[in-house]
Design an enzyme around this catalytic site. Structure first.
Site, PDB file in Angstrom:
ATOM      1  N   SER A   1     -11.553 -49.858   8.256  1.00 29.91           N
ATOM      2  CA  SER A   1     -10.215 -49.624   7.691  1.00 29.91           C
ATOM      3  C   SER A   1      -9.792 -48.182   7.901  1.00 29.91           C
ATOM      4  CB  SER A   1     -10.287 -49.922   6.196  1.00 29.91           C
ATOM      5  OG  SER A   1      -9.100 -49.506   5.555  1.00 29.91           O
TER       6      SER A   1
ATOM      7  N   TYR B   1     -13.515 -48.296  -2.217  1.00 30.07           N
ATOM      8  CA  TYR B   1     -13.308 -49.258  -1.117  1.00 30.07           C
ATOM      9  C   TYR B   1     -13.516 -48.552   0.228  1.00 30.07           C
ATOM     10  CZ  TYR B   1     -10.808 -51.987   2.375  1.00 30.07           C
ATOM     11  OH  TYR B   1     -10.486 -52.655   3.528  1.00 30.07           O
TER      12      TYR B   1
ATOM     13  N   LYS C   1     -16.585 -49.020   3.131  1.00 26.74           N
ATOM     14  CA  LYS C   1     -16.336 -49.309   4.554  1.00 26.74           C
ATOM     15  C   LYS C   1     -17.011 -48.251   5.440  1.00 26.74           C
ATOM     16  CE  LYS C   1     -13.899 -53.114   4.496  1.00 26.74           C
ATOM     17  NZ  LYS C   1     -14.082 -54.309   5.344  1.00 26.74           N
TER      18      LYS C   1
HETATM   19  N1  UFG Z   1       4.277 -50.850  -2.215  1.00 32.43           N
HETATM   20  C1  UFG Z   1       5.359 -50.811  -3.070  1.00 32.43           C
HETATM   21  N2  UFG Z   1       5.523 -51.835  -3.937  1.00 32.43           N
HETATM   22  C2  UFG Z   1       4.669 -52.899  -4.008  1.00 32.43           C
HETATM   23  C3  UFG Z   1       3.556 -52.918  -3.125  1.00 32.43           C
HETATM   24  C4  UFG Z   1       3.388 -51.884  -2.251  1.00 32.43           C
HETATM   25  O1  UFG Z   1       6.157 -49.883  -3.054  1.00 32.43           O
HETATM   26  O2  UFG Z   1       4.865 -53.789  -4.844  1.00 32.43           O
HETATM   27  C5  UFG Z   1       4.093 -49.752  -1.260  1.00 32.43           C
HETATM   28  C6  UFG Z   1       2.792 -49.022  -1.448  1.00 32.43           C
HETATM   29  O3  UFG Z   1       2.928 -48.020  -2.405  1.00 32.43           O
HETATM   30  C7  UFG Z   1       2.530 -48.510  -0.024  1.00 32.43           C
HETATM   31  C8  UFG Z   1       3.167 -49.560   0.875  1.00 32.43           C
HETATM   32  O4  UFG Z   1       4.045 -50.294   0.041  1.00 32.43           O
HETATM   33  O5  UFG Z   1       3.214 -47.318   0.154  1.00 32.43           O
HETATM   34  C9  UFG Z   1       2.161 -50.508   1.467  1.00 32.43           C
HETATM   35  O6  UFG Z   1       1.343 -50.981   0.413  1.00 32.43           O
HETATM   36  P1  UFG Z   1       0.297 -52.178   0.605  1.00 32.43           P
HETATM   37  O7  UFG Z   1      -0.313 -52.417  -0.744  1.00 32.43           O
HETATM   38  O8  UFG Z   1       0.952 -53.323   1.293  1.00 32.43           O
HETATM   39  O9  UFG Z   1      -0.767 -51.594   1.612  1.00 32.43           O
HETATM   40  P2  UFG Z   1      -1.626 -50.248   1.494  1.00 32.43           P
HETATM   41  O10 UFG Z   1      -1.036 -49.294   2.485  1.00 32.43           O
HETATM   42  O11 UFG Z   1      -1.775 -49.774   0.121  1.00 32.43           O
HETATM   43  O12 UFG Z   1      -3.036 -50.803   1.857  1.00 32.43           O
HETATM   44  C10 UFG Z   1      -3.486 -50.907   3.153  1.00 32.43           C
HETATM   45  C11 UFG Z   1      -4.520 -52.009   3.277  1.00 32.43           C
HETATM   46  C12 UFG Z   1      -5.783 -51.639   2.524  1.00 32.43           C
HETATM   47  C13 UFG Z   1      -6.250 -50.292   2.973  1.00 32.43           C
HETATM   48  C14 UFG Z   1      -5.176 -49.287   2.744  1.00 32.43           C
HETATM   49  C15 UFG Z   1      -5.589 -47.917   3.205  1.00 32.43           C
HETATM   50  O13 UFG Z   1      -3.992 -53.216   2.746  1.00 32.43           O
HETATM   51  O14 UFG Z   1      -6.791 -52.601   2.812  1.00 32.43           O
HETATM   52  O15 UFG Z   1      -4.019 -49.667   3.494  1.00 32.43           O
HETATM   53  O16 UFG Z   1      -4.877 -46.950   2.482  1.00 32.43           O
HETATM   54  F1  UFG Z   1      -7.347 -49.919   2.285  1.00 32.43           F
END
Ligand code: UFG
Length: 342
Positions: A128, A152, A156
């Protein structure tokens, strides 16, 4: 066959054991291998995966069960492993790190020991971008320091280190694929993203478009980005699946170790993603601005050329509207079939 270009795919010697093959990326990878006529066997405990996503031979088993692993390796004699099975929630890893060290690190050790005992030496591993932690530069290339900030991400990275050490000592060959934000669904419509709970942005916005939730909360609009919301690199799940097959091909060609980022190199903000969801679905979404979510870096964008140089991989379905469009068709069909059966 979908638009995945099978003529460019390497010949893979199977059977290939896919741990977590009932999950999101695992089921897409199993599907592609089977389209390429590679024998497969899926190992999944169905704790997060879905029975209906399983294709081909299936072993419902847990990586904590070493006797089951021994039996599965004896029965199916896999020539290679693609290892998806893992806990994947960054937030949960902070409150329940023990689960993550057990299921990600310890269970990977169980798997590697089974591989060693049965003379299976090739493994493609789901790593990741979370292994990099807070970016020191954007885009993030493979030489970027790996300083994860969550349990997490640390698990990894431990798994990458274990693979490296086993490779040097025991001749294991591995590919560590560092995904950015996996997104989209199969273009055929049969496979897609179903998590419980769902925390990812694109499905949540589409649920709001479908009326399955009232609104989408934007976690912070005061970041140092053009529109103030976080930027991520969304990569299509079918492009990810193709990278796993290409990585397997390289290992079977004799490459011992490789690590590469899998992203498109283009970032989209939360608001841009919401716009794309509204455009593609033709439905309005109620948006509210909420506080920042702890641990969210403002920008995560993939850089580096290892995927292209080492695997010959480049994303083929990188347009945001295509990624969101495939996800939309999947979730719309899910919602329609849930309605019919209720
Ligand atoms: N977000 C919102 N509202 C929501 C959900 C997400 O604003 O309801 C934002 C988050 O803050 C983030 C973006 O949308 O800025 C993407 O969020 P996700 O939860 O879809 O994905 P992440 O970037 O947090 O997570 C991904 C992978 C993880 C990994 C991570 C590394 O899904 O497995 O990147 O930082 F670990």
């Amino acid at each position: 066959m979908s638009s995945q270009n099978s003529s460019a795919m390497p010949a893979i010697t199977g059977p290939v054991l896919i741990t977590g093959g009932a999950g999101y990326i695992g089921s897409h990878t199993t599907r592609l291998l089977r389209q390429l006529k590679v024998p497969t066997v899926v190992l999944d405990n169905l704790s997060a995966g879905h029975q209906r996503f399983v294709q081909g031979p299936f072993e419902k088993a847990d990586l904590g069960d070493c006797a089951a692993l021994d039996r599965i390796f004896s029965t199916h004699k896999p020539k290679a492993v693609v290892h998806f099975a893992a806990k994947t929630y960054v937030g949960e890893s902070v409150t329940e790190p023990s689960k993550y060290y057990l299921e990600n690190v310890h269970f990977t050790w169980n798997l590697l020991e089974a591989m060693r005992a049965h003379g299976c030496r090739d493994i493609v591993f789901s790593s990741s971008c979370a292994t990099y932690g807070n970016p020191q530069r954007i885009p993030i290339d493979e030489a970027h320091p790996q300083l994860p900030i969550s349990p997490y991400g640390r698990t990894k990275l431990h798994m990458e280190h274990m693979l490296e050490d086993f490779s040097r000592a025991y001749g294991l060959r591995f590919a560590a694929l560092r995904y950015f934000n996996a997104a989209g669904a199969s273009q055929s419509g049969e496979l897609g993203e179903i998590h419980a709970p769902e925390t990812h942005l694109i499905p949540l916005v589409l649920f709001a478009a479908l009326g399955l939730r009232q609104k989408i909360s934007v976690f912070g609009n005061d970041y140092d980005t053009p529109d103030g919301t976080c930027i991520r690199d969304y990569v299509h799940v079918e492009d990810l699946a193709r990278a796993h097959v290409q990585a397997l091909g390289k290992l079977q060609d004799g490459i011992a170790r490789l690590a590469c980022n899998l992203g498109t190199g283009t970032g989209f903000s939360v608001l841009e993603v919401i716009d794309a969801c509204q455009r593609v679905s033709g439905r309005p979404v109620h948006v509210e601005i909420a506080p920042r979510r702890e641990g969210d870096p403002p920008r995560l964008i993939s850089g580096g050329s290892a995927a292209l140089d080492l695997l010959g991989w480049a994303p083929q379905r990188a347009r945001l509207d295509d990624i969101v469009g495939d996800a939309w068709r999947f979730h719309l069909a899910e919602a329609q079939s849930a309605k019919k059966s209720s």
